[in-house]
Write a protein that holds these residues in place. Structure first.
Motif, short mmCIF file in Angstrom:
data_model
loop_
_atom_site.label_atom_id
_atom_site.label_comp_id
_atom_site.label_asym_id
_atom_site.label_seq_id
_atom_site.Cartn_x
_atom_site.Cartn_y
_atom_site.Cartn_z
N LEU A 1 0.85 -1.11 0.02
CA LEU A 1 0.04 0.07 0.12
C LEU A 1 1.08 1.21 -0.09
CD1 LEU A 1 -3.02 -1.02 2.50
CD2 LEU A 1 -3.30 -0.69 0.02
N ASP A 2 1.83 1.17 0.86
CA ASP A 2 2.86 2.55 0.88
C ASP A 2 3.48 2.57 -0.46
OD1 ASP A 2 4.70 4.46 2.29
OD2 ASP A 2 6.05 3.14 1.51
N LEU A 3 3.93 1.50 -1.20
CA LEU A 3 4.42 1.57 -2.44
C LEU A 3 3.40 2.25 -3.46
CD1 LEU A 3 7.27 0.48 -3.79
CD2 LEU A 3 5.89 -1.42 -4.74
N ALA A 4 2.20 1.66 -3.42
CA ALA A 4 1.19 2.24 -4.32
C ALA A 4 0.75 3.67 -4.18
CB ALA A 4 -0.04 1.48 -4.11
N ARG A 5 0.91 4.16 -2.88
CA ARG A 5 0.58 5.47 -2.63
C ARG A 5 1.82 6.44 -3.29
NH1 ARG A 5 -1.49 3.60 2.22
NH2 ARG A 5 0.54 3.61 3.40
N ARG A 6 2.89 6.00 -3.17
CA ARG A 6 4.25 6.65 -3.61
C ARG A 6 4.36 6.82 -5.19
NH1 ARG A 6 8.60 4.83 -2.40
NH2 ARG A 6 8.32 2.72 -1.52
N HIS A 7 3.86 5.68 -5.86
CA HIS A 7 4.12 5.42 -7.10
C HIS A 7 2.63 5.63 -7.82
CE1 HIS A 7 8.38 4.55 -6.92
NE2 HIS A 7 8.01 4.15 -5.74
N ASP A 8 1.53 5.93 -7.23
CA ASP A 8 0.41 6.08 -7.87
C ASP A 8 -0.03 4.74 -8.71
OD1 ASP A 8 -2.12 7.08 -8.44
OD2 ASP A 8 -1.22 8.01 -10.42
N LEU A 9 0.21 3.31 -8.08
CA LEU A 9 -0.29 2.16 -8.59
C LEU A 9 -1.64 2.02 -8.27
CD1 LEU A 9 3.00 0.10 -7.61
CD2 LEU A 9 2.62 1.32 -9.93
N LEU A 10 -2.20 0.90 -9.05
CA LEU A 10 -3.66 0.40 -8.93
C LEU A 10 -3.21 -0.48 -7.56
CD1 LEU A 10 -4.67 -0.54 -12.47
CD2 LEU A 10 -5.51 1.63 -11.06
N THR A 11 -4.23 -0.69 -6.92
CA THR A 11 -4.32 -1.86 -5.64
C THR A 11 -5.31 -2.57 -5.82
OG1 THR A 11 -5.56 -0.28 -4.14
CG2 THR A 11 -3.27 -0.32 -4.19
N THR A 12 -5.34 -3.90 -5.90
CA THR A 12 -6.47 -4.81 -6.13
C THR A 12 -6.62 -5.80 -5.11
OG1 THR A 12 -5.08 -6.46 -7.37
CG2 THR A 12 -5.94 -4.52 -8.48
N GLY A 13 -7.80 -6.56 -5.14
CA GLY A 13 -7.94 -7.78 -4.03
C GLY A 13 -8.61 -8.98 -4.80
N SER A 14 -8.25 -9.91 -4.58
CA SER A 14 -8.80 -10.99 -5.41
C SER A 14 -8.83 -12.45 -4.46
CB SER A 14 -8.11 -11.49 -6.58
OG SER A 14 -6.73 -11.59 -6.41
N SER A 15 -9.21 -13.40 -4.80
CA SER A 15 -9.46 -14.72 -4.13
C SER A 15 -8.21 -15.73 -4.47
CB SER A 15 -10.57 -15.60 -4.35
OG SER A 15 -10.85 -15.78 -5.67
N ASP A 16 -7.82 -15.79 -5.81
CA ASP A 16 -6.94 -16.51 -6.31
C ASP A 16 -7.83 -17.81 -6.08
OD1 ASP A 16 -4.87 -18.03 -7.20
OD2 ASP A 16 -3.34 -17.44 -5.73
N TYR A 17 -8.83 -17.95 -6.80
CA TYR A 17 -9.78 -18.78 -6.69
C TYR A 17 -9.50 -20.12 -7.67
CZ TYR A 17 -14.40 -21.46 -7.52
OH TYR A 17 -15.45 -22.49 -7.28
N HIS A 18 -9.42 -21.52 -7.16
CA HIS A 18 -9.03 -22.80 -7.97
C HIS A 18 -10.14 -23.90 -7.57
CE1 HIS A 18 -5.09 -20.75 -7.93
NE2 HIS A 18 -4.59 -21.85 -8.80
N GLY A 19 -11.53 -23.45 -7.46
CA GLY A 19 -12.34 -24.32 -7.12
C GLY A 19 -11.89 -25.31 -6.11
N ASP A 20 -12.29 -26.53 -6.11
CA ASP A 20 -11.75 -27.49 -5.10
C ASP A 20 -10.26 -27.63 -4.67
OD1 ASP A 20 -14.44 -28.00 -4.72
OD2 ASP A 20 -14.53 -29.51 -5.96
N GLY A 21 -9.52 -26.90 -5.68
CA GLY A 21 -8.14 -27.16 -5.70
C GLY A 21 -7.54 -26.12 -4.45
N LYS A 22 -8.05 -25.14 -3.87
CA LYS A 22 -7.77 -24.39 -3.01
C LYS A 22 -8.86 -23.97 -1.89
CE LYS A 22 -3.46 -22.25 -4.58
NZ LYS A 22 -3.05 -20.60 -4.80
#
Length: 286
Positions: A232-253
């Protein structure tokens, strides 16, 4: 308005067809998802058709396997790139070939101690799918060595295991440049996931930003709190997008789809900046 920007199907190491991944997102109440199978775009057409059927926004994407000069594995998410860009296609083809050779070597080491064969691994790989350690885990489960993929990784397939075999890949900066050339948006996946092995330094992150990194995946279950703060600090300093996700693999995770999500404003930025491939479905910003 919530979007899950990191999901996998059986085209790589997920356990569901792309259409079923989209259906799972619809049942979870998501507005849209990105399909980001490892080193392949083979699931795009099926996912696009399913997204149109379910009324979801679909961002076609990919998760690219890379490695730093000091041997740290880095995964780079690419959104909305041109799937026919010659340079990116060549790099991905090389990565897929490397994955097969690496999996064969790991299988041979495992076979010294456990009742698995290369044929028993291939049984768990879908047609033209990108092979990976999760398929080796599936073979161990089928052989009764472990109960789940997660247990296989915890005991035998982690980066400090005697069965682990590294793989040569393009550098993160090279991948970023190829994604940009292909009109896509490069975002670092689970960059501080220390439970998976060594993570990159701030200097290495700065090199990726200099190469054109557009964003960082902050809200991912494998990023610890301290790592999230660093990103988050890196994103603030360099105006980067910040995302969130599940890394979904079905029954694999154990990761449920929509476990972490990205807001509509960030998705809007991705849609505005990408030139390689369109998103599919209606985007409702509010």
């Amino acid at each position: 308005m919530s979007f899950d920007l990191h999901t996998h199907s059986l085209v790589s190491d997920g356990t569901q067809p792309p259409a079923d991944v989209v259906a799972a997102a619809a049942r979870a109440g998501l507005e849209g998802i990105a399909l980001t199978d490892h080193d392949t775009t083979a699931g795009w057409d099926e996912a696009i058709a399913a997204a149109q059927q379910h009324g979801l926004l679909l961002l076609p994407g990919m998760e690219i396997t890379t490695k730093t000069s000091n041997g740290i594995s880095v995964h780079m998410l690419s959104y909305l790139h041109d799937p026919e860009h010659a340079g990116l296609v060549a790099a991905i083809a090389e990565a897929r070939e490397g994955r097969v050779e690496r999996a064969k070597r790991i299988c041979a080491l495992l076979a010294e101690d456990f009742p698995i064969t290369w044929d028993s691994v291939v049984e768990h790989v879908g047609p033209d799918a990108t092979i990976g350690r999760p398929h080796l885990a599936d073979a161990l489960v089928a052989a009764g060595v472990v109960g789940t993929r997660s247990e296989a990784f915890q005991k035998y397939l982690h980066s400090r295991s005697r069965y682990y075999v590294p793989q040569d890949n393009i550098s993160p900066t090279a991948a970023i440049r190829l994604v940009l050339e292909a009109g896509g948006i490069p975002v670092l996946a689970h960059g501080m996931a220390s439970s998976r092995g060594r993570t990159v330094s701030v200097d290495q992150l700065e090199e990726m930003i200099e190469a054109g990194l557009a964003g960082v995946e902050v809200w991912h279950r494998d990023n610890p709190d301290q790592g999230r703060e660093l990103l988050l600090d890196l994103a603030r300093r360099h105006d980067l997008l910040t995302t969130g996700s599940s890394d979904y693999h079905g029954d694999g995770k154990p990761n449920p789809i929509g476990e972490n999500t990205t807001d509509a404003a960030t998705v809007a930025h991705i849609l505005e900046r990408a030139t390689g491939s369109p998103a599919y479905g209606e985007f409702r910003a509010a």
